[in-house]
Every structure is written in structure tokens, then in C-alpha cells.
Write an enzyme that holds these catalytic residues in place. Structure first.
Site, PDB file in Angstrom:
ATOM      1  CB  CYS A   1      -3.546  -3.916   1.691  1.00 12.34           C
ATOM      2  SG  CYS A   1      -2.481  -4.680   0.473  1.00 12.34           S
TER       3      CYS A   1
ATOM      4  CB  SER B   1      -1.078   0.040   1.086  1.00 12.93           C
ATOM      5  OG  SER B   1      -2.082  -0.934   0.805  1.00 12.93           O
TER       6      SER B   1
ATOM      7  CG  HIS C   1       3.685  14.751   5.412  1.00 11.03           C
ATOM      8  ND1 HIS C   1       3.765  15.193   4.110  1.00 11.03           N
ATOM      9  CD2 HIS C   1       2.782  13.749   5.406  1.00 11.03           C
ATOM     10  CE1 HIS C   1       2.943  14.484   3.358  1.00 11.03           C
ATOM     11  NE2 HIS C   1       2.333  13.604   4.121  1.00 11.03           N
TER      12      HIS C   1
END
Lengths: 132, 132
Positions: A87, A67, A72
Site C-alpha cells: 500500500c 498489505s 498458491h
């Protein structure tokens, strides 16, 4: 009938990092690479990296066969916001150890979300939201 | 002193989508573009798209000046897993309306997470996890 879940997403917010370790791509890339190796994730294509102007936050996005991994940074607050979505079933790494060693984090909060659940199909085949 | 938050992440799981709308990139791209326009998000660089072999799920990753938008599909379950992370305050779009019109979703669950909180700095300057 419960619609199967679609894996786990770890939402990690780490604080207390020295700003200089959050303002350049290299330390973030090293951190992500350690996570990818620890979790044996498979990267597809080239990760995207971007360093923003002052206060100089960094963003990284990895497309995974499992996935995604995103990161950040907010150097002005000493904060890192990391997501790892798998996933398929997967064990969690030692977030605290990796984020403190790689980025100097002193407080790491982890939320583990199951994706795709909370939706049930009734006997007539209709889908409904379930209580979370 | 509470360390400032670093924005909002919406975690959307939508079910009931016809599998054929989740197995190709085009309908997913149209859905993401509508969300980006509705939320006035700024895309940086080229989004990454990948269509996987059978059962043919699709992944898309957008790097935004506001953080990220990611989407993964599970055609075999009629599921879509979408994330939108905005590091600045932002209004939510009408997830239900957009996901039902673009992808045929019949059940949409939305979790709204504040990122970067739950970490407090005490008077000595040390960081601690706060209750969530």
C-alpha cells in the site's frame, strides 16, 4: 479531484516449475522469505500455510504491514500464482530471477496493478468511476 | 498447447465509504462473511485480522479451499481494497450491492483477472509468454 491510489499489487503467474517443488511447503516458504527480504517487507503475526491433498497444491498467506503476500501452487500444471500488495510505494524485485532460482520457473508473467484508482470525486463531492 | 488457467481473481476497489465503517474489524468481517456465503466459499482455519494504529486501517486474510479472500481498508480515503481468488470456475456475486450495503461504498470498480494464462508450451516443450 482524484482519490489517492492505495498502492501497487503485483500479480505474478509463473510456469514451468518442477511439480515436486510446488507440492511441499518448504520451497515455497523459502521463496516467500527471499521476496520479503528483497522487498524489506514486514510480516505481522504468523503466516498461514496449508498443503492440500493430491495433486498436492500449497497455499501461503502473509499479513504484512504493507498489505499482503499470497502464494498458491498447482503442481499438476507447474504453475505458481503469487500476489504482493504494497500500500506504500515500493520497487519491484527481480521476479524472474527469484522465481526461477527458488522454484525452477521458466516463464514468469507480471501484471502490476494500481489499487484504489479510477475513482474521482466531482466538485459536489460525489464519487464516480473514471475510465481505466 | 496452452497451459490451463488457474482460476479467476476479482480485484475490487470500492470508494466513498464512511471512515468509521472502515476503522473497525466488525463491519469488515460482516462484509467478508456475506461474500463467503454468497459465493459458497470454504474457509480453512482461522481468518487473520489486524487493526492498525491511526488512521486505523484494517486488514483481513482468509485462506480458502478455493484460494484466498483479502481485504484492506484506508479510512482516510474511504477506500476498500478487496481480492477474491477462486482457482475453480465461479460466478461473481453482486459486488456493488454487497459493498454498498455492508460498507456504504458509492463507487465500486471490479477487475476480473484470469490467473496462470498467457503461458504457452511449444512443440519442443518449452514455455513462452503469450500476448495478453
Amino acid at each position: 479531484l482524484i482519490v489517492p491510489d492505495s498502492g501497487t499489487e503485483w500479480i505474478i503467474d509463473a510456469a514451468g516449475c518442477p511439480p515436486e517443488r510446488l507440492a511441499e511447503i518448504a520451497p515455497l516458504r523459502a521463496c516467500c522469505e527471499e521476496l520479503i527480504e528483497a522487498m524489506r517487507l514486514q510480516v505481522i503475526g504468523q503466516p498461514q500455510w496449508r498443503r492440500f491433498p493430491e495433486p498436492g497444491g500449497v497455499t501461503g498467506l502473509y499479513l504484512l504491514s504493507e498489505s499482503h503476500l499470497t502464494v498458491h501452487t498447482f503442481p499438476e500444471y507447474g504453475l505458481v500464482a503469487l500476489n504482493v500488495y504494497c500500500c506504500r510505494p515500493h520497487e519491484a524485485p527481480d521476479w524472474d530471477a527469484i522465481l526461477s532460482r527458488q522454484l525452477g520457473a521458466t516463464a514468469v508473467t507480471v501484471r502490476e496493478l494500481t489499487r484504489g484508482r479510477g475513482v474521482v470525486r466531482d466538485e459536489a463531492g460525489n464519487l464516480h468511476e473514471a475510465a481505466r
